[in-house]
Design a protein around this motif. Structure first.
Motif, PDB file in Angstrom:
ATOM      1  N   THR A 124       1.506  -2.756  -4.943  1.00 45.58           N
ATOM      2  CA  THR A 124       2.257  -2.956  -3.698  1.00 45.58           C
ATOM      3  C   THR A 124       1.921  -1.870  -2.686  1.00 45.58           C
ATOM      4  O   THR A 124       1.726  -2.144  -1.491  1.00 45.58           O
ATOM      5  CB  THR A 124       3.776  -2.958  -4.000  1.00 45.58           C
ATOM      6  N   LEU A 125       1.830  -0.629  -3.178  1.00 45.51           N
ATOM      7  CA  LEU A 125       1.468   0.493  -2.306  1.00 45.51           C
ATOM      8  C   LEU A 125       0.052   0.295  -1.744  1.00 45.51           C
ATOM      9  O   LEU A 125      -0.175   0.486  -0.535  1.00 45.51           O
ATOM     10  CB  LEU A 125       1.562   1.806  -3.073  1.00 45.51           C
ATOM     11  N   ALA A 127      -1.554  -2.523  -1.355  1.00 48.63           N
ATOM     12  CA  ALA A 127      -1.553  -3.629  -0.389  1.00 48.63           C
ATOM     13  C   ALA A 127      -0.992  -3.173   0.947  1.00 48.63           C
ATOM     14  O   ALA A 127      -1.505  -3.556   2.011  1.00 48.63           O
ATOM     15  CB  ALA A 127      -0.732  -4.800  -0.936  1.00 48.63           C
ATOM     16  N   GLY A 128       0.046  -2.340   0.919  1.00 47.78           N
ATOM     17  CA  GLY A 128       0.614  -1.812   2.170  1.00 47.78           C
ATOM     18  C   GLY A 128      -0.374  -0.939   2.899  1.00 47.78           C
ATOM     19  O   GLY A 128      -0.530  -1.036   4.136  1.00 47.78           O
ATOM     20  N   ILE A 129      -1.076  -0.087   2.145  1.00 50.28           N
ATOM     21  CA  ILE A 129      -2.079   0.793   2.766  1.00 50.28           C
ATOM     22  C   ILE A 129      -3.215  -0.045   3.343  1.00 50.28           C
ATOM     23  O   ILE A 129      -3.676   0.199   4.473  1.00 50.28           O
ATOM     24  CB  ILE A 129      -2.588   1.821   1.749  1.00 50.28           C
ATOM     25  N   HIS A 131      -3.126  -3.081   4.398  1.00 53.68           N
ATOM     26  CA  HIS A 131      -2.642  -3.769   5.593  1.00 53.68           C
ATOM     27  C   HIS A 131      -2.620  -2.818   6.786  1.00 53.68           C
ATOM     28  O   HIS A 131      -3.045  -3.183   7.900  1.00 53.68           O
ATOM     29  CB  HIS A 131      -1.239  -4.331   5.320  1.00 53.68           C
ATOM     30  N   GLU A 132      -2.137  -1.594   6.548  1.00 53.37           N
ATOM     31  CA  GLU A 132      -2.070  -0.606   7.632  1.00 53.37           C
ATOM     32  C   GLU A 132      -3.463  -0.211   8.110  1.00 53.37           C
ATOM     33  O   GLU A 132      -3.637   0.155   9.262  1.00 53.37           O
ATOM     34  CB  GLU A 132      -1.301   0.637   7.164  1.00 53.37           C
TER      35      GLU A 132
END
Length: 168
Positions: A124-125, A127-129, A131-132
């Protein structure tokens, strides 16, 4: 007749008294022997069996009941009780082994679950990175593509170069 009864009672009186004493002594002796026999063959084994049953009820299977050498019903009952204690002790050991194995499986499953949760959190981390990072990169790629086409005026080119520089 009265004379005859009196004479008979005088001659048989001591003998009858002796017979009564002998019967009383024999009865007492017979009762004593019966008590000793019943005590040895029934009462003591029952007491031992009751003590053994109380130990088993408390979870102690370690001490067997002395069986003796007799081959009567009580001895058979005591041997059967000891065999039952052996089986119950074996079942208890098997049950404890199964409990230990189940606890090990639970511990291993908990570890696997914890590891899976860590991997999920890491994913999840990531994927967030991603995306950013991807959003600004997409904008910079569009700006670079437009600049490479060469169809933009000078102000737009400066603006797109600024966007690329800020994004980087």
């Amino acid at each position: 007749r009265v004379v005859l009864t009196s004479a008979v009672s005088k001659s048989y009186g001591p003998a009858l008294g002796g017979i009564v004493v002998a019967m009383a002594t024999g009865t007492i002796f017979l009762l004593l022997v019966t008590y000793i026999y019943v005590n040895r063959t029934v009462l003591r084994p029952l007491t031992v069996l009751i003590d053994g049953a109380e130990r088993v009820a408390g979870g102690d299977f370690s001490r067997k009941i002395p069986e003796g050498t007799a081959y009567d019903e009580m001895a058979t009952l005591l041997r059967t009780f000891n065999a039952m204690m052996d089986r119950m002790e074996q079942y208890q050991r098997e049950l404890q082994d199964e409990i230990r194995k189940s606890q090990q499986k639970i511990t291993q499953t908990e570890r696997s679950l914890f590891h899976a949760q860590r991997l999920t959190t890491t994913g999840t981390l990531a994927a967030g990175i991603a995306h950013e990072i991807n959003n600004p990169l997409g904008g910079m790629m569009n700006a670079a593509r437009r600049l490479s086409e060469g169809s933009l005026d000078a102000d737009r080119q400066k603006q797109y170069v600024g966007l690329i520089t800020d994004g980087l």
